[in-house]
Design an enzyme around this catalytic site. Structure first.
Site, mmCIF file in Angstrom:
data_model
loop_
_atom_site.group_PDB
_atom_site.id
_atom_site.type_symbol
_atom_site.label_atom_id
_atom_site.label_comp_id
_atom_site.label_asym_id
_atom_site.label_seq_id
_atom_site.Cartn_x
_atom_site.Cartn_y
_atom_site.Cartn_z
ATOM 1 N N ASP A 294 -3.925 8.215 2.461
ATOM 2 C CA ASP A 294 -4.398 7.149 3.321
ATOM 3 C C ASP A 294 -5.465 7.736 4.255
ATOM 4 O OD1 ASP A 294 -2.561 4.346 4.785
ATOM 5 O OD2 ASP A 294 -4.703 4.763 4.661
HETATM 6 C C1 GLC Z 1 -5.844 2.021 6.224
HETATM 7 C C2 GLC Z 1 -4.543 1.556 5.592
HETATM 8 C C3 GLC Z 1 -4.570 1.530 4.096
HETATM 9 C C4 GLC Z 1 -5.971 1.222 3.621
HETATM 10 C C5 GLC Z 1 -6.870 2.372 4.034
HETATM 11 C C6 GLC Z 1 -8.335 2.110 3.660
HETATM 12 O O1 GLC Z 1 -5.602 2.820 7.336
HETATM 13 O O2 GLC Z 1 -3.349 2.222 5.987
HETATM 14 O O3 GLC Z 1 -3.612 0.544 3.681
HETATM 15 O O4 GLC Z 1 -5.982 1.066 2.223
HETATM 16 O O5 GLC Z 1 -6.784 2.675 5.409
HETATM 17 O O6 GLC Z 1 -8.825 1.064 4.427
#
Ligand code: GLC
Length: 736
Positions: A294
């Site tokens: 993430d």
């Molecule tokens: C965010 C979220 C994740 C998302 C990623 C890209 O912090 O936790 O669900 O896909 O970043 O935006």
């Protein structure tokens, strides 16, 4: 077989055994030949890459204007030569193609870029939030919605969506409960499969599909106190019998990628968790897809106290099993040194790069690196897309209460009151991708006026804001209510109150909204409460004031029309809750599939009810369905045999309706205490008025009666099992 091919296949074999493929320099680029297998093309390309080129493939940055307010990120419109992938924030393919062209002009081996984005419940055609979708119990419709989202996204320059989110969530204080499919493992798994099938279709090549991404692996929904990003404590047993279930189902369905979560599990962050990312994912389940972290989750290992610096963070995440580093460049900055120091084997680098290259080959990006640019009118918001949206919105709304036939509306003098009554933007919900408020086809008020037609008198008063203490609108609201025959009060949440980094200490609506309802109720007219929200709500003070309650969730761009159809009776509501509504926040966690208490008749709250206000599976209809007794094809069964349980359901009301039959099992005595109910099958059908239909659950003991232990081993014990539907129950005996 030619010498050339033999050398190639030898290299593939070498790679498959975790070695590093080495090709003689005179070979032609096999990887350029689309008729070669992905394995051969990957091995060939890998053998030609330098360590620096490999490491750049293991990083993802942003491109365009970062629309995720929770992630501190700059606007980036340039590119970093050789970097493997980007999160693409623009709404059409132009910038993506421009950057792809620049990359391919400088790329020594012509490796195309991969573009991902959060397409969570639609790209431009915004569907109901996933929590709402699960209340439709219509997996095929969810699949269709993801297929629409995939097409819009792929044609707009996105090859990969960071969806579906399948985190089992039982704490509504956690804002991300909106993004998943509720409190039940099996339900999250069924919709994970539907989403993967919708997104990925039969092939990842072409303009109708995107790679799916199961997230957030794993246990993110257990963030302490419902506070996002917090630590979790999940027993090994719960990990296997609850949180990992949907992931295994999604992987078996062929999900191309998976995202590691922010949270730690018992002190080991998911993103640095070798047990989960390698022993379970790779060794036990044989997952061969890409694991992306993430956003900044590698660097965040420092905040979590398991890495002293970014280099140690990079080493821990990469050696645990994360392949692709989202946004923080820890891999880009430190993997080369870690390889040189012998802390990261080259074979591990190659295994990660191989998975990313395989994904790019499967997506057809080497043959078609550019997105064909198509004008909006041919690419998004097509009528057929909105039709799927309408159906899913209608089927996901839940009729929670309907006293004395208050609904459907029979009176034509209707007052529509509340902060949600004439709102459009918040119908989109959180994570609304490229959705735009101007795409929302009317508010609740506007659609109800259209629905009831010129002969009706539909009036409006806002009454109050979503929160705050301004009561100045109450007078007008009471005046409008006084002149009406029935009042529709529309309350709820802003779309920013759920989703990421949107934890709330209570499930209750802001006091001002409850006060508005109480004020309007004083006029003594029938009150229909409409709720638009991204989490289960605390309704204990609200419920007694209402004659009817409709949970519309955040239903997407045609949600207002879907709700109007339900209020008028044109649509018979068929949604049922996929998450429990407690009486009050203090009951959390409260969910249907809990284990039996040591003293089931004691231990209750002294001050409030202990049961939920609305339980998992609750949902009313404008018709009535009568369930017959459960019929067994046999009352004993052995391993390897199948047994059928049937129930006849009759529509005893005056209108056609859709009914979902939920089949639960229970093992009352097991070597590991099991939940009092476990959902194992569900089916939704239209049953015409007066018609009866037979629903069947064919039990496969290995699949439906077995359980899993804390090592992830599934086991099946002989003995008595209950099969339950509604308040009906039969016993079956599993013989040795
Ligand atoms: C965010 C979220 C994740 C998302 C990623 C890209 O912090 O936790 O669900 O896909 O970043 O935006």
């Amino acid at each position: 077989m030619t010498m050339k091919r033999m050398k190639t296949l030898l290299a593939v074999a070498c790679l498959a055994c975790g070695g590093t493929a080495v090709f003689p320099a005179e070979e032609q680029p096999l990887y350029r030949n689309p008729s070669e297998s992905v394995e051969v093309r990957v091995a060939d390309l890998l053998s030609r890459m330098t360590l620096q080129e490999k490491i750049l493939q293991l990083n993802q940055y942003i491109l365009g204007e970062n629309s995720n307010v929770n992630n501190i990120g700059e606007i980036n419109s340039s590119f970093i030569p050789g970097l493997g992938s980007y999160i693409y924030f623009n709404s059409d393919a132009r910038l993506r193609n421009e950057i792809q062209r620049k990359e391919l002009e400088v790329s020594r081996l012509g490796i195309p870029l991969l573009f991902g984005f959060d397409v969570i419940h639609g790209f431009r055609t915004i569907f109901p939030i996933p929590l709402a979708q699960s209340c439709s119990w219509n997996a095929d419709l969810v699949r269709q919605s993801c297929a629409v989202a995939a097409r819009e996204a792929r044609m707009s320059g996105v090859d990969w969506t960071f969806s579906p989110m399948i985190d089992v969530a039982r704490d509504g204080r956690w804002g991300r409960v909106a993004e998943g499919y509720g409190e039940d493992p099996y339900t999250n798994g069924v919709f994970a499969v539907a989403a993967v099938q919708g997104y990925q279709g039969d092939s990842l090549t072409g303009s109708g599909s995107v790679a799916a991404c199961l997230k957030h692996y794993v246990g993110y929904g257990m963030s302490q106190g419902g506070r996002d990003y917090e630590a979790t404590d999940i027993s090994a047993q719960a990990l296997w019998d609850t949180y990992l279930i949907p992931y295994e189902m999604g992987i078996r369905a062929g999900a191309a990628t998976l995202m590691s979560a922010f949270n730690d599990i018992g002190g080991t962050p998911a993103t640095a968790n070798h047990y989960l990312l390698t022993e379970v994912l790779r060794n036990k389940w044989g997952f061969s897809g890409v694991v992306v972290t993430d956003w900044n989750a590698v660097e965040q290992l420092m905040s979590q106290g398991v890495a002293a610096d970014r280099k140690e963070a990079a080493c821990k995440a990469f050696m645990a099993g994360a392949d692709l580093d989202m946004k923080d460049f820890c891999f880009k900055d430190h993997l080369e040194a870690l390889v040189t120091e012998g802390k990261v084997p080259l074979a591990r680098i190659d295994s990660a790069v191989a998975r990313i290259l395989a994904l790019k080959f499967r997506l057809g990006l080497f043959e078609q690196p550019y997105t064909v640019e198509v004008p909006d009118a041919k690419r998004v918001l097509l009528p057929a897309y909105k039709e799927v949206c309408r159906q899913l919105a209608e089927e996901s709304m839940v009729l929670l209460k309907n006293e004395a036939g208050t609904l459907p509306l029979r009176k034509k003098n209707v007052a529509v009151i509340g902060p949600m009554a004439d709102d459009r933007e918040n119908l989109l919900g959180s994570w609304s991708a490229q959705g735009r408020v101007e795409d929302v086809e009317g508010s609740i008020y506007e659609n109800l006026r259209a629905e009831l037609g010129p002969e009706a008198r539909v009036t409006y008063a806002r009454g109050c804001a979503f929160d705050g203490t301004d009561r100045s609108g109450f007078r007008e609201a009471r005046k409008v209510a006084r002149k009406a025959d029935v009042v529709v009060v529309c309350l709820g949440e802003k779309k920013s109150w759920s989703g990421e980094n949107a934890s709330r200490s209570t499930l209750a609506l802001p006091a001002i909204q409850e006060e508005l309802l109480a004020e309007v109720a004083k006029e003594g007219k029938p009150v229909v409460l409409v709720l638009s929200n991204g989490r289960p709500l605390e309704l204990c003070r609200v419920e007694p004031l209402c004659d009817a309650i409709v949970e519309m969730w955040q239903p997407g761009i045609v949600g207002g029309k879907a709700l109007a159809g339900i209020l008028s009776g044109r649509v018979n509501p068929s949604g049922k809750l996929a998450i429990t509504f407690p009486w009050f926040t203090g009951q959390i966690p409260l969910y249907y599939n809990s284990r039996q208490s040591a003293r089931p008749l004691q231990g209750k709250y002294q001050d409030q009810p202990t049961v939920p206000l609305y339980e998992f599976g609750h949902g009313l209809s404008y018709t009535s369905f009568e369930y017959g007794d459960l019929q067994l094809s046999a009352d004993t069964i052995r391993r390897g045999e199948k047994l059928k349980v049937e129930v006849r359901v009759t529509n005893t009301g005056k209108v056609d309706g859709k009914e979902t039959v939920h089949w639960f099992v229970r093992d009352p005595v097991c070597s590991i205490a099991r939940p009092v109910k476990e959902l194992k099958c569900f089916e939704k059908r239209t049953i015409r008025q007066g018609e009866s239909q037979t629903f069947c659950f064919e039990i496969d003991p290995e699949r439906d009666l077995s359980f899993v232990d804390s090592d992830g081993n599934r086991f099946l014990e002989p003995g008595t099992y209950y099969v339950m539907v509604k308040d009906k129950r039969v016993c079956i005996e599993l013989l040795e």
